[in-house]
Design an enzyme around this catalytic site. Structure first.
Site: not given
Length: 335
Positions: A116, A256, A286
């Protein structure tokens, strides 16, 4: 005296698959509820790539939009960096697939693995090449098809993830604009808290590992949450210090998108009102390496940033890794 070139974003792009998977759809697949998912994560729905849509296809759409936005031809690219954990194949690198599909005849290409945090890691590398005068135009993409690696029987993880791709073209910008500072970090001791156990040479894929569902994402949610809340605000503070800036000077935070509560805790630590935080987790979940560049590109194309705005990007992910950077937005509204 040699004057260092400033490196910044010339254009952005994003692409999300058409198929929407809502929490109500998930209620029919695993034992969960819309209310439970929303309360704990902030996610309402996510996008799922079509069967004939590998990550390279999502990345290509995002890249083409970014090139058009930047007014840069693919032939003018010197380097393509693709941040992903769901590459089409282990080899060749997905960046090479893109190099060919985009017609970027003069570009070197490699994939980057920092989960990520990947897009910010890649952006910092792009900046080094440009500031050093080695390359002029670098395309950075964060793209994922996480729907292919999540266990759709595991209600703890399958509710979290989605597919998408975001891209940015980096190049020389006006002095004092662009990337001002960054902070990258890793803590490999936490590697087992978020992994795909059977996905490489340590534990190759066999009928047995498939049967044991070891070819899917495994996550210790609590451990990752603890790590993220600790590291997210802190890494931005480190980048700010390196840029010689105060947190009051920040105009926007692009975090994020893993969990709304992690985002809220980082915003609180940085004393940033939530209307200065770019959020799309409710729509996309996500998307790992794609989360930050998609949020950045959506905000840019919605004209939320004006020239001179100070923007912080911040991510954390498997590795464990973290990364942040501070950039002064260099793009004119009418570019």
């Amino acid at each position: 005296m040699h004057h260092k070139i400033s490196a910044g974003i010339l254009g952005t792009g994003y692409y999300l698959p058409e198929k929407v998977l809502t929490n109500f759809d998930l209620e029919k697949m695993v034992q969960t509820s819309d209310a439970w998912i929303v309360e704990r994560t902030g996610i309402h729905e996510r996008r799922i790539a079509a069967e004939d849509e590998p990550v390279s296809a999502l990345a290509q759409r995002a890249a083409e939009m970014a090139l058009k936005d930047a007014g840069i031809a693919a032939e003018d690219l010197d380097l393509i960096i693709m941040a992903t954990l769901t590459s089409d194949r282990i080899i060749p690198a997905t960046s090479c697939v893109l190099q060919d599909r985009l017609g970027a005849a003069h570009a070197a290409a490699f994939d980057l693995s920092a989960a990520c945090s990947g897009f910010v890691y890649a952006a910092s590398i792009a900046a080094q090449f440009i500031e050093g005068g080695v390359y002029r135009h670098v395309l950075v993409i964060g793209g994922e098809t996480l729907s292919r690696v999540v266990d759709w029987q595991d209600r703890n993880t399958c509710i979290l993830f989605g597919d998408g791709a975001g891209a940015a073209v980096f190049g020389p910008v006006e002095d004092g604009y662009g990337i001002r500072a960054f902070d990258l970090g890793s803590d490999g001791s936490g590697g087992d808290t978020l992994d795909i156990p059977s996905s490489g040479s340590l534990c190759p894929v066999t009928p047995e590992t498939i049967r044991q569902r070891l070819t899917y994402v495994h996550m210790d949610g609590r451990a990752v949450f603890r790590f993220a809340t600790k590291v997210m605000g802190k890494t931005v503070e480190t980048s700010l210090a390196r840029a010689g800036m105060q947190r009051e000077e920040l105009d926007f935070l692009v975090p994020h998108q893993a969990n709304i509560r992690i985002i809220q805790s980082a915003a609180k630590r940085l004393a940033m009102p939530m209307d200065k935080v770019i959020i799309n987790i409710h729509r996309y979940g996500n998307m790992s390496a794609a989360s930050i560049p998609v949020a950045l590109a959506e905000a840019a194309h919605a004209h939320q940033f004006k020239k001179g705005d100070n923007i912080a990007l911040a991510g954390f992910g498997a590795g464990l890794t973290w990364a942040s950077c501070i950039m002064k937005w260099a793009k004119e509204e009418n570019d």
